[in-house]
Design an enzyme around this catalytic site. Structure first.
Site, short mmCIF file in Angstrom:
data_model
loop_
_atom_site.label_atom_id
_atom_site.label_comp_id
_atom_site.label_asym_id
_atom_site.label_seq_id
_atom_site.Cartn_x
_atom_site.Cartn_y
_atom_site.Cartn_z
CD GLU A 126 62.06 61.22 10.25
OE1 GLU A 126 62.87 61.96 9.67
OE2 GLU A 126 61.81 60.05 9.90
CB ALA A 129 59.99 65.54 8.84
CD1 TRP A 155 58.00 66.72 17.73
CD2 TRP A 155 58.11 67.03 19.95
NE1 TRP A 155 58.79 67.82 17.95
CE2 TRP A 155 58.87 68.04 19.30
CE3 TRP A 155 58.03 67.03 21.33
CZ2 TRP A 155 59.56 69.02 20.02
CZ3 TRP A 155 58.72 68.01 22.04
CH2 TRP A 155 59.47 68.98 21.39
CB THR A 157 51.74 59.63 21.74
OG1 THR A 157 51.48 61.01 21.41
CG2 THR A 157 50.81 59.22 22.87
CD GLU A 365 47.14 63.10 14.58
OE1 GLU A 365 46.64 62.68 13.52
OE2 GLU A 365 48.16 62.61 15.09
#
Length: 384
Positions: A126, A129, A155, A157, A365
């Site tokens: 978010e 976050a 963000w 995908t 990640e």
């Protein structure tokens, strides 16, 4: 210790490499410039089973294990990271359905992903976050036999091209404990109140679609809940060892692609009456690049092996592999530009694109800094 790939794995590598060289490399610059998702190549990848690489055979997927997948990732990313991410990321998020979904959910959602007829995404981050997943504010409140979801995801995908998303929500704001009260819920993109806003102007992986998602009173049936309510955070954490291993493989592929282009250029470009590859300074760069890439590959393959064999060091290995391979990807891409000189600063050559694409592997990640924190915690036996 056996470092030999099986005949089947060698065949996978060769087939994927041919596909990458024939279908991806010729059009990579075009898709990057246009910041366009390569839907045509996704279809071709689906025909090879790449979109359903890790989806079980029972649901139409290829059923590849993590080492098989790492090999595929490496070869595609060596061709072009943006397009590779688009092809392999069409089923991103489906891991939760495979592991925790009901049989009805698996039969409903997985076959279309495997065939390339649908695209999904994982909606976690978010605006406020990112690395701190437990701070997400998206809420899902129960209303009869439905969930009403409100929130903002960033963000994501496949955000503007996805057919559905696995959305991490807070379903119990009163739950005690930092990691409790979260759930994963499947949300279709055609539901009322769902909007996406494509993000452009990214530094790299421009062929990979990224968007902001807005969920405004989006209603979904309770059967879209994955697993049990409140288990979402732990479900997510379970897969980071796998996804970080895959990002490590991305780093190896990017480094490999940069190395190949640097070597080719060094053998072709002449200065002072000889190829620049004859100069010791360039030779040392090439030697270091290839040595470090091989080290990253072996660490990544060990992490992939550990995923399948439930190795007790998996979490540390996955973080080590991601941190190191992403660092080597950035370093090799940087040296590739340097070897190209002025030609590496313009998009007539692939060097500058690989330089831009490499950086994201140190961010998504879990940033490199987060990976070092995890490695240190594991070394001290402190766990999560």
């Amino acid at each position: 210790m056996d470092f030999e790939l099986t005949d089947a794995q060698q065949q996978i590598r060769e087939e994927v490499r041919r596909f990458a060289e024939n279908e991806i490399i010729p059009v990579a610059t075009e898709y990057d410039r246009k910041e366009k998702a390569p839907l045509e190549l996704i279809e071709k990848g689906a025909e090879m089973g790449l979109t359903g690489a890790q989806i079980p055979l029972d649901y139409g997927g290829a059923g590849y294990d993590m080492l098989d997948t790492a090999i595929i990732v490496e070869e595609l990313y060596a061709a072009d990271p943006g397009i590779a991410g688009s092809i392999l990321g069409t089923a991103f998020g489906s891991e939760a359905i495979t592991a925790f979904g009901t049989e009805a959910q698996k039969e409903q959602w997985l076959p279309d992903l495997a065939s390339g007829d649908a695209i999904c995404g994982s909606a976690i981050s978010e605006p406020h976050a990112g690395s701190d997943v437990s701070s997400i504010s998206t809420r899902a409140e129960k209303d009869g036999d439905e969930y009403v979801i409100n929130g903002n995801k960033m963000w994501i995908t496949n955000g503007s091209i996805g057919d559905f998303f696995v959305v991490l929500c807070k379903t119990d704001s009163d739950a005690e404990g930092r990691y409790n009260g979260f759930s994963q819920i499947i949300v279709e993109s055609d539901r009322d109140g769902f909007e996406s806003d494509k993000i452009t102007g990214k530094m790299g992986i421009r062929a990979s679609d990224t968007a902001e998602l807005i969920l405004d009173n989006v209603r979904v049936p309770e059967e879209n809940l994955i697993g049990s309510e409140g288990a979402g955070f732990l479900q997510q954490m379970q897969f980071f060892d796998e996804t970080r291993t895959q990002v490590a493989a991305q780093g190896v592929g990017i480094a490999k692609g940069a190395n190949r282009r640097a070597l080719d250029y060094a053998q072709e470009r002449e200065q002072f009456g000889q190829p620049i590859g004859d100069f010791q300074a360039i030779q040392h760069k090439l030697a270091e690049m290839h040595t470090e890439t091989e080290a990253a590959r072996q660490l990544t393959y060990k992490s992939a092996w550990s995923v399948e064999n439930k190795d007790e060091q998996l979490t540390m290995l996955a973080s080590m592999a991601k941190e190191y391979a992403s660092r080597i990807a950035v370093r090799c891409a940087n040296e590739c530009v340097q070897i190209h000189g002025g030609s590496g600063y313009v998009d007539d050559f692939d060097a500058e694109r690989f330089y831009r694409d490499a950086k994201i592997t140190q961010i998504y990640e879990g940033t490199s800094e987060i990976q070092k924190n995890i490695i240190a915690r594991e070394l001290q036996g402190k766990g999560v």
